[in-house]
Design an enzyme around this catalytic site. Structure first.
Site, PDB file in Angstrom:
ATOM      1  N   LYS A  48       0.332  -0.259  22.846  1.00 40.60           N
ATOM      2  CA  LYS A  48      -0.566   0.653  22.061  1.00 40.60           C
ATOM      3  C   LYS A  48      -2.023   0.219  21.759  1.00 40.60           C
ATOM      4  CE  LYS A  48      -0.507   2.199  17.437  1.00 40.60           C
ATOM      5  NZ  LYS A  48      -0.053   2.184  15.949  1.00 40.60           N
ATOM      6  N   VAL A  51       0.022   5.587   5.999  1.00 39.35           N
ATOM      7  CA  VAL A  51       1.092   5.107   6.874  1.00 39.35           C
ATOM      8  C   VAL A  51       2.315   4.200   5.832  1.00 39.35           C
ATOM      9  CG1 VAL A  51       1.829   3.215   8.588  1.00 39.35           C
ATOM     10  CG2 VAL A  51      -0.302   4.761   8.928  1.00 39.35           C
ATOM     11  N   GLY A  56       1.011  -1.294   0.041  1.00 38.10           N
ATOM     12  CA  GLY A  56       0.012  -0.003   0.072  1.00 38.10           C
ATOM     13  C   GLY A  56       0.687   1.483  -0.066  1.00 38.10           C
ATOM     14  N   GLY A  65      -0.613   4.209   1.157  1.00 36.87           N
ATOM     15  CA  GLY A  65      -1.548   5.003   1.788  1.00 36.87           C
ATOM     16  C   GLY A  65      -0.842   6.105   2.955  1.00 36.87           C
TER      17      GLY A  65
END
Length: 273
Positions: A187, A13, A9, A11
Site C-alpha cells: 500500500k 475511517v 477517533g 472520522g
C-alpha cells in the site's frame, strides 16, 4: 464476554469501521475530542455508504475519561497526530491490550512499540474510500472496504485470528494476514507513487497519463517506489505491482479526475478526533 474495542477517533475511517462493528453488536467505544463529541451527540454517527447506510448513537469517551484497559485499540490517526493520540489513549492500554494501527507508512510501528512494548503492537492496514461531508457524515464510495490485521512476524496465532474475527462486521471485509508487513509496504508503494506523480506533474493521474509520455513517467515513479520497498526487504508481489500500474496508468483514463484525494486513504488528521 466480548472484547472491549476502543476506536481512536470517529472520522472517515475509524468512524466507518467502528460504526459497522457496533452495529454488529460488538462492544465499541470511540475516543473523541470535544468538537466531534458535540457533533455526534447532535446528529448521531451517520454512514452514507455504497454498501448500506447506517445511523447510530455511538458510545464515546474523551481523553481523561478512560476507565480501565481495553482489549483492542483500533488506531487510525495521521502520522502527525500520532504522539498526541498515544498520550490520549495510553490509559486504555493494559498488559493484554493489542493495538491495531491503520496508519500509512511504517515508522509508527516502532514508535508504538517503543511506547507500549512490541508485544502490544500488531500490523494493520485498510482500503477504503471515505470522507467527512460538511455535516460530519461519513460518505463511503467505491468497492467493499477491507481491513487487514496480523502479527508483525507473520505467525498465524490464535490471538490474531480472534482479533480479526472481533474486528469484523457487515459493510467491510476483514482479513487475518500472515504477511501484514508486506501488505503495508504494497500500500505504501501505491500511495507514495500516487503522491509523487500528482505533485511533480501538478495534475491528476488521468491528466498525466493522457499525455504522450505520461504513462511512461508514471510507471517509472512506481518502479522507483517499488525499489525502495525491495531495498527494505519487501519487494512487491506481482499482483500488487500490476494492480498499482493499472490503477495509476490505465484505469485513470476511465476516471480522469482521480487524484490523491480519490485513492483509498485512511486516517482522520484532517478532521476532529
Amino acid at each position: 464476554m466480548g472484547s472491549r474495542i476502543l476506536v481512536v477517533g470517529a472520522g472517515a475511517v475509524g468512524g466507518y469501521f467502528g460504526a459497522r462493528m457496533a452495529s454488529a453488536g460488538h462492544d465499541v467505544t470511540f475516543l473523541v475530542r470535544e468538537r466531534r463529541l458535540q457533533q455526534l451527540r447532535a446528529g448521531g454517527l451517520c454512514l452514507i455508504s455504497s454498501v448500506g447506510n447506517v445511523t447510530m448513537t455511538p458510545r464515546m469517551v474523551m481523553a481523561g475519561g478512560i476507565e480501565g484497559p481495553y482489549d483492542i485499540i483500533l488506531l487510525s490517526v495521521k502520522a502527525y497526530s500520532l504522539m498526541a493520540a498515544m498520550n490520549d489513549f495510553a490509559p486504555a492500554v493494559g498488559p493484554q491490550t493489542r493495538i491495531v494501527p491503520l496508519l500509512n507508512g511504517m515508522q509508527h510501528l516502532d514508535i508504538l512499540a517503543d511506547r507500549f512494548g512490541p508485544a502490544a503492537v500488531m500490523g494493520g492496514t485498510c482500503f477504503i474510500v471515505s470522507m467527512l461531508d460538511a455535516q460530519g457524515r461519513i460518505v463511503q464510495t467505491g468497492s467493499l472496504p477491507r481491513l487487514s490485521v496480523g502479527e508483525r512476524d507473520g505467525s498465524n496465532t490464535p490471538a490474531a485470528r480472534s482479533i480479526a474475527e472481533t474486528l469484523s462486521g457487515p459493510g467491510f471485509k476483514t482479513v487475518c494476514s500472515t504477511h501484514i508487513l508486506q501488505d503495508m509496504w504494497d500500500k505504501w508503494v501505491l500511495l507514495a507513487a500516487l503522491g509523487s506523480i500528482c505533485c511533480l506533474m501538478r495534475g491528476t493521474v488521468g491528466d498525466i497519463a493522457s499525455q504522450p509520455a505520461g504513462q511512461g513517467f508514471a510507471q517509472a515513479v512506481i518502479h522507483e517506489c517499488a525499489s525502495t520497498a525491495a531495498a527494505a526487504g519487501y519487494p512487491l508481489r506481482d499482483a500488487a505491482l500490476k494492480g498499482t500500474v493499472s490503477l495509476l496508468c490505465k484505469c485513470c483514463f476511465k476516471i480522469p479526475h482521480m487524484c490523491c484525494r480519490k485513492i483509498p486513504q485512511h486516517g482522520y488528521g484532517d478532521q476532529p478526533l
